[in-house]
Motif scaffolding. Structure first.
Motif, short mmCIF file in Angstrom:
data_model
loop_
_atom_site.label_atom_id
_atom_site.label_comp_id
_atom_site.label_asym_id
_atom_site.label_seq_id
_atom_site.Cartn_x
_atom_site.Cartn_y
_atom_site.Cartn_z
N ASN B 219 -9.21 -4.80 4.17
CA ASN B 219 -8.69 -3.73 3.35
C ASN B 219 -8.84 -2.37 4.05
N MET B 220 -10.04 -2.10 4.59
CA MET B 220 -10.26 -0.82 5.26
C MET B 220 -9.41 -0.71 6.51
N LYS B 223 -5.66 -0.13 5.71
CA LYS B 223 -5.46 1.22 5.18
C LYS B 223 -5.51 2.26 6.28
N SER B 224 -6.46 2.10 7.20
CA SER B 224 -6.57 3.10 8.27
C SER B 224 -5.38 3.01 9.22
N ILE B 227 -2.58 4.87 7.47
CA ILE B 227 -2.80 6.32 7.53
C ILE B 227 -2.48 6.85 8.91
N LYS B 230 1.22 7.06 9.35
CA LYS B 230 1.76 8.17 8.57
C LYS B 230 1.55 9.49 9.29
N LEU B 231 0.33 9.68 9.78
CA LEU B 231 0.00 10.95 10.44
C LEU B 231 0.78 11.12 11.73
#
Lengths: 45, 236
Positions: B219-220, B223-224, B227, B230-231
């Protein structure tokens, strides 16, 4: 103390438990930080 | 948030119990108390590796399965988030496969006499690591992210087809030293090890604890990855 000296497997046990606790706390902190970043990104959009 | 805390607390308690039980519960020849482990001739204290080594290789298999599932999902949805999930599963699967190999190799030094001697089990895990290792090389070689995701999804599906063969079939039909090999008449198939109820209890609790840990890490990680994607899109 002499009990631990004669049964040194318990020292291994204590060390492993401390390491596991450390890893667990680190994971908790990372998870929390990730949630904050996710929230911030959502607010920016 | 609440459910999160319950899972994490459960994981902490379970894993702590598995560590306490797996390391400190005594091995005795005749088991009388509930916390006694049976002494397996020839293995002794080394038998305790089962509580930590088997879950890691089990999780490697699970995460390669997850990589395939999210690969298929990506091919159907073309959603790059599914690719991130597949990649996260691959990364953690690689970590766990390495952990299983290293712990197994350490154990082999003391149970079989050498760190590595191409037992069927060792050979198959080595080939599996090569197959999945090349996937990362494939990913890093392609710049276009849709193309990369598509190829990686297809590769993860094809390479998972080899997993049941390398993990479950080949080490079992060939003669070898690993518990569960075809000529293994002392210990028997892996799940029928001379485990008593207590050993099985700790073993399955260990599987559960490691699985929760795996899903948390997965999960972590995904998600990272999302992110980061996206960035990097935002600032380029």
């Amino acid at each position: 103390m002499s009990f631990l000296h004669d049964n040194s497997i318990y020292i291994v046990l204590i060390i492993t438990l401390i390491i596991w606790t450390g890893i667990f706390l680190l994971l908790m902190a990372t998870d929390k930080r990730l949630k904050i970043i996710e929230k911030e990104l959502k607010e920016q959009e | 948030m609440r459910i999160d805390l319950i899972w994490k607390g459960l994981l902490y308690i379970l894993m702590s119990f598995v560590i306490v039980g797996g390391i400190a519960f005594p091995l005795v020849e005749v088991t009388t108390e509930w916390y006694h482990f049976p002494l397996i001739p020839g293995l002794g204290e080394q038998a305790k590796i089962i509580f930590f080594h088997v879950p890691t290789s089990w999780l490697a298999t699970i995460s390669f399965l997850m990589a395939m599932i999210f690969g298929i999902k990506y091919l159907r949805s073309n959603n790059l988030d599914d690719d991130a999930k597949s990649l996260a599963a691959l990364q953690i699967g690689m970590v766990f496969v390495i952990l299983a190999t290293v712990t197994g190799s350490l154990w082999a030094k003391f149970a079989w006499g050498s760190f590595w001697h191409w037992d069927p089990r060792e050979t198959s895990i080595f080939v599996l690591m090569l197959i999945y290792g090349s996937l990362f090389a494939l990913r890093s070689a392609i710049e276009n992210e849709d193309k990369r995701a598509k190829l990686s999804a297809v590769y993860s599906i094809i390479s998972f087809l080899t997993v049941p063969f390398f993990v479950f079939i080949m080490p079992r039909i060939m003669a070898g030293l690993h518990p569960g090999s075809a000529n293994d008449d002392t210990v028997g198939p892996v799940m029928e090890l001379k485990m008593n109820g207590n050993m099985q209890l700790i073993f399955f609790l260990s599987l559960i604890a490691f699985s929760i840990l795996y899903f948390w890490l997965w999960n972590m990680t995904y998600k990272s990855i999302i992110i980061k994607d996206k960035l990097s899109k935002k600032y380029i």
